[in-house]
Design a protein around this motif. Sequence first.
Motif, mmCIF file in Angstrom:
data_model
loop_
_atom_site.group_PDB
_atom_site.id
_atom_site.type_symbol
_atom_site.label_atom_id
_atom_site.label_comp_id
_atom_site.label_asym_id
_atom_site.label_seq_id
_atom_site.Cartn_x
_atom_site.Cartn_y
_atom_site.Cartn_z
ATOM 1 N N ALA A 1 20.576 1.460 -15.771
ATOM 2 C CA ALA A 1 20.787 0.141 -15.413
ATOM 3 C C ALA A 1 19.511 -0.810 -15.480
ATOM 4 O O ALA A 1 19.546 -1.938 -16.004
ATOM 5 C CB ALA A 1 21.633 0.010 -13.983
ATOM 6 N N LEU A 2 18.666 -0.395 -15.029
ATOM 7 C CA LEU A 2 17.408 -1.075 -15.002
ATOM 8 C C LEU A 2 16.566 -1.345 -16.337
ATOM 9 O O LEU A 2 16.165 -2.363 -16.675
ATOM 10 C CB LEU A 2 16.077 -0.168 -13.943
ATOM 11 N N ALA A 3 16.736 -0.082 -17.179
ATOM 12 C CA ALA A 3 16.290 -0.146 -18.350
ATOM 13 C C ALA A 3 16.975 -1.572 -19.042
ATOM 14 O O ALA A 3 16.466 -2.032 -19.991
ATOM 15 C CB ALA A 3 16.320 1.081 -19.199
ATOM 16 N N ALA A 4 18.311 -1.460 -19.091
ATOM 17 C CA ALA A 4 19.280 -2.346 -19.581
ATOM 18 C C ALA A 4 18.828 -3.709 -19.116
ATOM 19 O O ALA A 4 19.027 -4.642 -19.886
ATOM 20 C CB ALA A 4 20.682 -2.054 -19.346
ATOM 21 N N PHE A 5 18.650 -3.923 -17.970
ATOM 22 C CA PHE A 5 18.292 -5.095 -17.261
ATOM 23 C C PHE A 5 17.178 -5.727 -17.962
ATOM 24 O O PHE A 5 16.957 -6.915 -18.477
ATOM 25 C CB PHE A 5 18.132 -5.252 -15.909
ATOM 26 N N ALA A 6 16.058 -4.760 -17.962
ATOM 27 C CA ALA A 6 14.554 -5.110 -18.443
ATOM 28 C C ALA A 6 14.898 -5.547 -19.956
ATOM 29 O O ALA A 6 14.309 -6.445 -20.311
ATOM 30 C CB ALA A 6 13.828 -3.994 -18.609
ATOM 31 N N LYS A 7 15.885 -5.007 -20.616
ATOM 32 C CA LYS A 7 15.913 -5.190 -22.167
ATOM 33 C C LYS A 7 16.459 -6.595 -22.459
ATOM 34 O O LYS A 7 16.101 -7.613 -23.160
ATOM 35 C CB LYS A 7 16.952 -4.196 -22.901
ATOM 36 N N PRO B 1 12.335 -3.336 -7.869
ATOM 37 C CA PRO B 1 12.045 -2.630 -9.336
ATOM 38 C C PRO B 1 10.632 -2.996 -9.640
ATOM 39 O O PRO B 1 9.980 -2.099 -10.377
ATOM 40 C CB PRO B 1 13.131 -3.444 -10.195
ATOM 41 N N LEU B 2 10.113 -4.014 -9.219
ATOM 42 C CA LEU B 2 8.476 -4.241 -9.559
ATOM 43 C C LEU B 2 7.600 -3.249 -9.111
ATOM 44 O O LEU B 2 6.981 -2.663 -9.507
ATOM 45 C CB LEU B 2 7.887 -5.695 -9.256
ATOM 46 N N TYR B 3 8.200 -2.311 -7.652
ATOM 47 C CA TYR B 3 7.420 -1.364 -7.552
ATOM 48 C C TYR B 3 8.007 -0.121 -8.120
ATOM 49 O O TYR B 3 6.985 0.807 -8.541
ATOM 50 C CB TYR B 3 7.750 -1.314 -5.926
ATOM 51 N N SER B 4 9.341 0.020 -8.219
ATOM 52 C CA SER B 4 9.725 1.454 -8.567
ATOM 53 C C SER B 4 9.918 1.609 -10.114
ATOM 54 O O SER B 4 10.086 2.786 -10.422
ATOM 55 C CB SER B 4 11.179 1.871 -7.749
ATOM 56 N N ALA B 5 9.995 0.604 -10.759
ATOM 57 C CA ALA B 5 10.120 0.716 -12.170
ATOM 58 C C ALA B 5 9.107 1.514 -12.663
ATOM 59 O O ALA B 5 7.618 1.130 -12.399
ATOM 60 C CB ALA B 5 10.306 -0.526 -12.878
ATOM 61 N N PRO B 6 9.486 2.559 -13.762
ATOM 62 C CA PRO B 6 8.173 3.278 -14.295
ATOM 63 C C PRO B 6 7.274 2.290 -15.328
ATOM 64 O O PRO B 6 7.881 1.237 -15.938
ATOM 65 C CB PRO B 6 9.199 4.264 -15.285
ATOM 66 N N ALA B 7 6.093 2.444 -15.266
ATOM 67 C CA ALA B 7 4.980 1.679 -16.098
ATOM 68 C C ALA B 7 5.543 1.359 -17.468
ATOM 69 O O ALA B 7 5.513 0.293 -18.025
ATOM 70 C CB ALA B 7 3.702 2.440 -16.023
ATOM 71 N N GLY C 1 6.133 6.963 -18.506
ATOM 72 C CA GLY C 1 6.435 6.247 -19.500
ATOM 73 C C GLY C 1 7.918 5.990 -19.590
ATOM 74 O O GLY C 1 8.619 5.791 -18.783
ATOM 75 N N GLY C 2 8.163 5.361 -20.944
ATOM 76 C CA GLY C 2 9.722 4.820 -21.148
ATOM 77 C C GLY C 2 10.894 5.872 -21.830
ATOM 78 O O GLY C 2 11.791 5.537 -21.993
ATOM 79 N N GLY D 1 20.858 7.689 -21.385
ATOM 80 C CA GLY D 1 19.937 6.683 -21.301
ATOM 81 C C GLY D 1 19.025 6.676 -19.978
ATOM 82 O O GLY D 1 18.635 5.635 -19.578
ATOM 83 N N GLU D 2 19.248 7.453 -19.241
ATOM 84 C CA GLU D 2 18.599 7.471 -17.858
ATOM 85 C C GLU D 2 16.998 7.902 -17.980
ATOM 86 O O GLU D 2 16.578 8.620 -18.989
ATOM 87 C CB GLU D 2 19.108 8.658 -17.079
ATOM 88 N N LEU D 3 16.501 7.131 -17.356
ATOM 89 C CA LEU D 3 14.910 7.138 -17.550
ATOM 90 C C LEU D 3 14.641 8.686 -17.180
ATOM 91 O O LEU D 3 15.008 9.076 -16.095
ATOM 92 C CB LEU D 3 14.159 6.202 -16.419
ATOM 93 N N ALA D 4 13.565 8.960 -17.920
ATOM 94 C CA ALA D 4 13.190 10.536 -17.717
ATOM 95 C C ALA D 4 11.964 10.535 -16.699
ATOM 96 O O ALA D 4 10.903 10.632 -17.365
ATOM 97 C CB ALA D 4 13.093 11.322 -19.072
ATOM 98 N N LEU D 5 12.079 10.598 -15.487
ATOM 99 C CA LEU D 5 11.118 10.341 -14.525
ATOM 100 C C LEU D 5 10.166 11.873 -14.568
ATOM 101 O O LEU D 5 8.936 11.638 -14.100
ATOM 102 C CB LEU D 5 11.453 10.337 -13.030
#
Lengths: 207, 740
Positions: B385-391, B408-414, B678-679, B686-690
């Motif tokens: 969802a965050l990736a979709a919002f960012a897009k 999200p500005l703290y927790s979003a992957p760089a 990374g992204g 589509g989940e971020l691969a932490l």
Amino acid sequence: MLNIRIVSKLFDSGMRVVSRRRGLMALLMACCLGLGSGVAQAEVPNAVAPKGTHSGEHVPQPIDFPHDIHADINGINCMYCHTYARRSKVAGIPPTSKCMGCHSVIATDKPRIQQLTEYWEKNEPPRWKKVHDVPDFVHFTHEKHLQRFVFENEGMNVENVDQVCAFCHGDVKKMTVAEKTKPLTMGFCVRCHEANEGPSDCWHCHK
Amino acid sequence: MSGNDINRRDFLKFMGLGGAGAVTLSGCDMPTTVTLEEGKEEVVSYLAPEEYVIPGIGVWYASTCQQCPSGCGVHGRVREGRVLKLEGNPDSPVNAGVLCQMGQASLQGHYNPDRITKPMVRKGGNLTEVSWEEAIELVNSKVGAANGKVAMLTGAMSGHQAELMDTYLAKIGGKDHFVYETINNAVAEAVNAEMFGSAQPRYNLDKAGAVLSFGADFLATWVSPMHFSQQYAKFRTGNRGVLIAVEPNMSLTGANADMWVPAKPGTEGVIALGVANVLISKKMVDGSVLPVDALATISQYGVDKVTAETGVGGDVLVRIATYLKERSPSLVLAGASAQSNTGGSQVVAAVNALNILLGNVGKTIGAEDAFPVKSLAPRRGSSAALAAFAKGADAGDYEVAFIYNTNPLYSAPAGLELNGKLAKVGLKVALSMFPDETTLAADVVLPLASPYEDWGTQVPGYLPSEGGLNVQQPLMRPLYSTVKGLGDVLLVLAKAAGAEELNQYADFYAYLQAGFAAMPASIKGGMSDAEFWSKSRQKGFVAVANSQGSLNVKVGDLAQVADKAGSDFPMHLAPAARAGMYDGRNANLPWLQEQPDPITKVFWDSWAELHPSTAAKLGVKEGDFIRVESAQGSLEVQVYVYKGVHPDVVAVPMGRGHDEYGRFASREKGVNPLKLIGGDVDAKSGELALYSTKVRVSKTGRSAEMPRLGGSESQVGRRLVSTVSADVYRRTEGGGNNVA
């Protein structure tokens, strides 16, 4: 050792305190500290009143509440207004509704009562200043003390509860607004606990 | 002194009195600065108290904890109008009376000195305090002109606030509500929906004889920790169940396991298929429950291949398989380190296949109970969802974005590069309690009431049997008259946007009350509206009837995705989640900063776990600073040398290293591992691969003492706790002599 035992025995006979050891302690304290004999006040049986005085500052209050008119002249029992003292750790300031219970009809022409009525009509309780306080790391409970000295105290007349309150609060019924006349330090507490065989474990008060 | 009843204590007192001639207890007569106070503090009486209220005696009210999405019921002790202590609600189907440290510490959020108390609007580059009217007017005018280009970015939500948010979003023509949680179960939800027809099936650890957890830290952070810890207690009593943990670095659950197997993140699926292979080839189970394609895939994962790819030996696979079979029914779970990988969906598919093979479906895994009122159902969080919002933000899709209960500005992957993308949103409206990174980057800040000052309802994301709608009721009046509850803000916004059907509600409380009256009769259980409303608040939740369905099993492709090889960055980074800091939201609670990590015992700081062999190769010891570099950036952090981590993994827990989050977070010295990530995404969900990020670790030469409780890992031969080596224990099954 023999001498001490005899003396303590003699002393015991004049005391209502049960234990000989405590009697000994009290005697020693009496001798060494010059605190007097520690005989209980007549109105509070089975108790040794704590010693020590403190000269408190006059604390200005939003209304100059006259304790003397209520408790002395009109003889109202302390617990009538401080009704929570026997049920809770704090004695509580009586709710404004309780004041108005009488003062919607009594003495309504007096300026202090008009001041009170103003508060009541604004739906605002007066912001009193705390006179008696102990640090936050001290657990003091009114309930236990009233149980010990009043309700579970054989021969105690509940009418004389003001004498028990006076142990720590001084003779409030002779004051207008309350003043601190007892030191309420740890030494003050502990000496009274020893004299009256109260609990002496640290955690009873520091929990 | 024999025969005399003066004891030692009295003797000492006597000596003190007579001998020195001084006043005993003299120290106790020194008035402290506190006791000296007269007339400094105020004492205010009640105006006209309720009859049951006694000053000094607490009254307990039921509410719901908001510190993580699992929705534990709480009882809050309220004294003199202040909430003082929380405990778990003993009747709650979620947590049955227990409450974790994060719930306990949530009061420090409520009383936090850094709470935002006034609305703010960015004027000339700075956030400036304004009135509520001005802030709301600005939001309304921008939303009115946005022509539906509005997005909601929130943490996990449910209940009547979520319903109201939907109403508002629909009214203004927006359709994008992104529900983002860093710590989530989203990959498994997607795979479960496909394989079982149920996104969040119900797990019964208490009915299992053996549990195999692939990084599912169900005692601390996974899905519904308090619920599972209750099940775990039952699992371990009586006929004691066996817990096996396979994970990159030891979690609290792993520390409780009977058998702990280190694994590189992403290889858990290979191990699961290896176990399946052993089960079938040793004829422990009947393979025909799986389709032919799946069996063919499993047959490729023979012991040799699995050992080559994962380093896990055949003997380990056989022992795991034997435990799972002999103690059937068992349960196999996949947590963050297994899911959050480029091949995460395949790992979960392998884990689910193992459950099917072992016959666990229908025994320890059951169908979920869907909450009957759809509009209140949980919106579980995901990072997709965050990736979709960012897009969307990057593409200029949003004139206005509302951000609530997420940072999200703290927790979003760089790798997501959110800072630049979020800046492209015309008006960022933060509904927030604290000045965190995201809130301070917003254009409008609306100060929210704390969870213990606000009304609401929640349906837990993981709904236990007899679970239902949790009631969140205020435990006290707001500390600040200038904050508003989320529901109240949404109601004002929705009314201004022309939602006429809401005009009948003066406030969110009225909306909620009407919502309860409108519940179906099956939930009300024959009670009148007033009775139902009052009972619900009293209990703290509304139970729903258990509609135990069954799962439809469907097995697809199980082939595992191979790890990306890369010599520049040879090590795996494990951004481990811990109860305490969680995803970083708790960094402003000093109790949790001060709480030592259960494994490393570090507090107020971050650390990097390294295996002793890796540390030796690198030439570092505990307390040395190492540099951890990824393609995204680097950070420097102290090393904790520890066997509970895979030699190819460096584990840096998430949650610390805030740039902005009030005075307490600014005092800690931690780092944020999410800024190395990374992204990469799991291809299917589509989940971020932490857990897919590869890093390089180097020595900095700096060293300092680590901030941790307890200086020694050894008992120095004192036999404080007798232990035996695992080998001895295995040979004797614990019956041999205890050897210290």
